[in-house]
Design a protein around this motif. Sequence first.
Motif, mmCIF file in Angstrom:
data_model
loop_
_atom_site.group_PDB
_atom_site.id
_atom_site.type_symbol
_atom_site.label_atom_id
_atom_site.label_comp_id
_atom_site.label_asym_id
_atom_site.label_seq_id
_atom_site.Cartn_x
_atom_site.Cartn_y
_atom_site.Cartn_z
ATOM 1 N N THR A 38 32.342 39.173 31.744
ATOM 2 C CA THR A 38 33.683 38.916 32.271
ATOM 3 C C THR A 38 34.527 40.173 32.128
ATOM 4 N N ALA A 39 35.342 40.469 33.151
ATOM 5 C CA ALA A 39 36.190 41.665 33.115
ATOM 6 C C ALA A 39 37.447 41.434 33.939
ATOM 7 N N ASP A 40 38.506 42.170 33.604
ATOM 8 C CA ASP A 40 39.780 42.033 34.309
ATOM 9 C C ASP A 40 39.800 42.780 35.630
ATOM 10 N N THR A 41 38.900 43.741 35.799
ATOM 11 C CA THR A 41 38.826 44.485 37.061
ATOM 12 C C THR A 41 37.377 44.555 37.521
ATOM 13 N N VAL A 42 37.202 44.776 38.813
ATOM 14 C CA VAL A 42 35.857 44.911 39.346
ATOM 15 C C VAL A 42 35.187 46.157 38.767
ATOM 16 N N GLU A 43 35.975 47.233 38.598
ATOM 17 C CA GLU A 43 35.417 48.468 38.043
ATOM 18 C C GLU A 43 34.843 48.231 36.646
ATOM 19 N N THR A 44 35.595 47.535 35.817
ATOM 20 C CA THR A 44 35.132 47.262 34.458
ATOM 21 C C THR A 44 33.917 46.350 34.469
ATOM 22 N N LEU A 45 33.902 45.385 35.388
ATOM 23 C CA LEU A 45 32.740 44.505 35.504
ATOM 24 C C LEU A 45 31.506 45.313 35.898
ATOM 25 N N GLY A 46 31.685 46.235 36.841
ATOM 26 C CA GLY A 46 30.573 47.081 37.241
ATOM 27 C C GLY A 46 30.007 47.863 36.072
ATOM 28 N N ASP A 47 30.893 48.418 35.244
ATOM 29 C CA ASP A 47 30.439 49.151 34.064
ATOM 30 C C ASP A 47 29.655 48.241 33.114
ATOM 31 N N ALA A 48 30.150 47.013 32.926
ATOM 32 C CA ALA A 48 29.494 46.085 32.001
ATOM 33 C C ALA A 48 28.111 45.688 32.491
ATOM 34 N N LEU A 49 27.936 45.627 33.817
ATOM 35 C CA LEU A 49 26.652 45.221 34.391
ATOM 36 C C LEU A 49 25.740 46.402 34.696
ATOM 37 N N LEU A 100 26.424 48.703 37.027
ATOM 38 C CA LEU A 100 26.486 48.929 38.465
ATOM 39 C C LEU A 100 27.490 50.033 38.783
ATOM 40 N N PRO A 101 27.307 50.744 39.904
ATOM 41 C CA PRO A 101 28.281 51.773 40.293
ATOM 42 C C PRO A 101 29.625 51.123 40.624
ATOM 43 N N ALA A 102 30.619 51.389 39.812
ATOM 44 C CA ALA A 102 31.892 50.684 39.905
ATOM 45 C C ALA A 102 32.590 50.891 41.242
ATOM 46 N N VAL A 103 32.545 52.116 41.773
ATOM 47 C CA VAL A 103 33.236 52.406 43.036
ATOM 48 C C VAL A 103 32.618 51.611 44.181
ATOM 49 N N VAL A 104 31.288 51.596 44.242
ATOM 50 C CA VAL A 104 30.599 50.863 45.313
ATOM 51 C C VAL A 104 30.848 49.365 45.178
ATOM 52 N N LEU A 105 30.748 48.832 43.956
ATOM 53 C CA LEU A 105 30.966 47.401 43.758
ATOM 54 C C LEU A 105 32.387 47.017 44.160
ATOM 55 N N THR A 106 33.346 47.842 43.823
ATOM 56 C CA THR A 106 34.737 47.560 44.193
ATOM 57 C C THR A 106 34.882 47.485 45.702
ATOM 58 N N THR A 150 29.906 32.987 56.746
ATOM 59 C CA THR A 150 31.326 32.698 56.934
ATOM 60 C C THR A 150 31.960 32.371 55.595
ATOM 61 N N PHE A 151 33.012 33.057 55.261
ATOM 62 C CA PHE A 151 33.739 32.839 54.008
ATOM 63 C C PHE A 151 35.010 32.045 54.301
ATOM 64 N N ASP A 152 35.099 30.848 53.731
ATOM 65 C CA ASP A 152 36.293 30.032 53.928
ATOM 66 C C ASP A 152 36.979 29.697 52.606
ATOM 67 N N HIS A 153 36.644 30.460 51.552
ATOM 68 C CA HIS A 153 37.310 30.296 50.270
ATOM 69 C C HIS A 153 38.256 31.463 50.050
ATOM 70 N N ARG A 154 39.161 31.300 49.126
ATOM 71 C CA ARG A 154 40.102 32.380 48.845
ATOM 72 C C ARG A 154 39.366 33.564 48.218
ATOM 73 N N PRO A 155 39.917 34.766 48.326
ATOM 74 C CA PRO A 155 39.247 35.956 47.770
ATOM 75 C C PRO A 155 39.046 35.837 46.264
ATOM 76 N N LEU A 156 38.059 36.567 45.762
ATOM 77 C CA LEU A 156 37.830 36.616 44.320
ATOM 78 C C LEU A 156 39.026 37.290 43.643
ATOM 79 N N THR A 157 39.426 36.727 42.516
ATOM 80 C CA THR A 157 40.566 37.261 41.770
ATOM 81 C C THR A 157 40.197 37.389 40.294
ATOM 82 N N PRO A 158 40.919 38.236 39.543
ATOM 83 C CA PRO A 158 40.599 38.383 38.129
ATOM 84 C C PRO A 158 40.895 37.107 37.343
ATOM 85 N N PRO A 159 40.160 36.877 36.254
ATOM 86 C CA PRO A 159 39.070 37.721 35.753
ATOM 87 C C PRO A 159 37.798 37.546 36.576
ATOM 88 N N TYR A 160 37.094 38.654 36.760
ATOM 89 C CA TYR A 160 35.851 38.667 37.519
ATOM 90 C C TYR A 160 34.672 38.418 36.581
#
Length: 457
Positions: free
Chosen positions: A338-349, A351-357, A374-384
Amino acid sequence: MTTGKVDTARPPAEFDLETGTLIIGAGACGMVAALSASECGQDVLVVEADPAPSGSTALSAGLIPAAGTKIQKAAGIEDSAELFAQDIQDKARHENEQAQVDLLAKNAAEVIDWLTERHGLPFSVVTDFDYPGHSRRRMHGLPTRSGTELIDALRSTCEREGLDIICNRRATTLFLEGDIISGIAVTRPDGEVETIACERLILACNGFGGSRDLVAKHMPQIEDALWFGHDGNRGEAVSWGEALGADIRNLGAFQGHGNVAHPHGILITWAVITEGGVQVNRYGERFWNEAQGYSEAARAVLAQPGGEAFAIFDNRIAAIARQFDDFKRAEASGAIQTADTVETLGDALGLPAVVLTETIRAIPTGATDGFGRTFDHRPLTPPYMGVRVTGALFHTQGGLRVDSAARVLKRGGTAFPNLFAGGGAACGVSGKGDSGYLSGNGLLSAVVLGRLAGRNL
């Protein structure tokens, strides 16, 4: 390596035990068959290879699809067996025998209502997310959404009904006289052999996913997948069927799962994807249309570098997934980051943070992406949140062809008079290949054919 054989010589002069209805396997199919047979006044005995009832059911979420149940109606869900059958056929590219699909779809609701009203199993419908391929919400499960809970509930019910389940007895031989099964031989852990005579035999035993040789032979596209099924699934039913001259169908069909936490070996519910999550590879990039389903995901994930992927979602989705014990266990084990930003989540996993973002930013809202999803749900939001996963083989779907009474059919189309099959032993309704699995098909076949086999004298 399989061990099932058929002895066409004279049966033992005297069997060690005898019963009316003998059932091989104490998974969901076997115990439903036992309850059904007992209700019809039959003398019943169940033999199980494991120390306790378990089977593939205990490894699953224990969800059974059924259309038109009283539980659905109470929840305001309009559904029908005809619509259910259409969903099954659409997912399997209409490769199933229509009569078999109709048989399962039309009898599923009665089984759920019977287990609920007659035996007190507290089923409810999953109403907060959709399963791929199902046009209605029809997945019925017990409170923890756990296959172990379902097995335990069925075992307790069998105990209350006074039904005998003898464990640590692996069936190895069927005794055949003409086209009548007169009994079986079972082997105990100490190697001693016991024989059991019966008036009718129900094969509720297994598929063949635990036999790497058979998997390589019939489904080479999945042979390198993690084996996530029950190790007792060694293919005795297929061996017996071949020796008997039974009609065996669709040995290339299987249930895979492309969302198994790795290396923890914990099933991650596909709700993390259907509710708006995605899968990315080790480069942080999406690679397929995840809406196709979790069985198809097995091959898609295995085709990625390292045979791995990462499921990315958020806390809103996790709140839905927590109704499943497996998901809560994955969180407790540390499999889910779990992470507050996609970049931090990428680091934890890793994964390349810039590409994942950029990948997460590119997920559309209310639109169809380049993969056709087709995506009909709201966008992903923190915490990721994210979890490393791999592709797994969970269960084979091919097997013995049966008629409307769950009797095993010969290659010529006539039925063996006293031989029945269900669960992993019977041919399911996932078509011929590897992309026809509709969520719950395995348990659907198990409980419906178990019910039909048990009540047909």
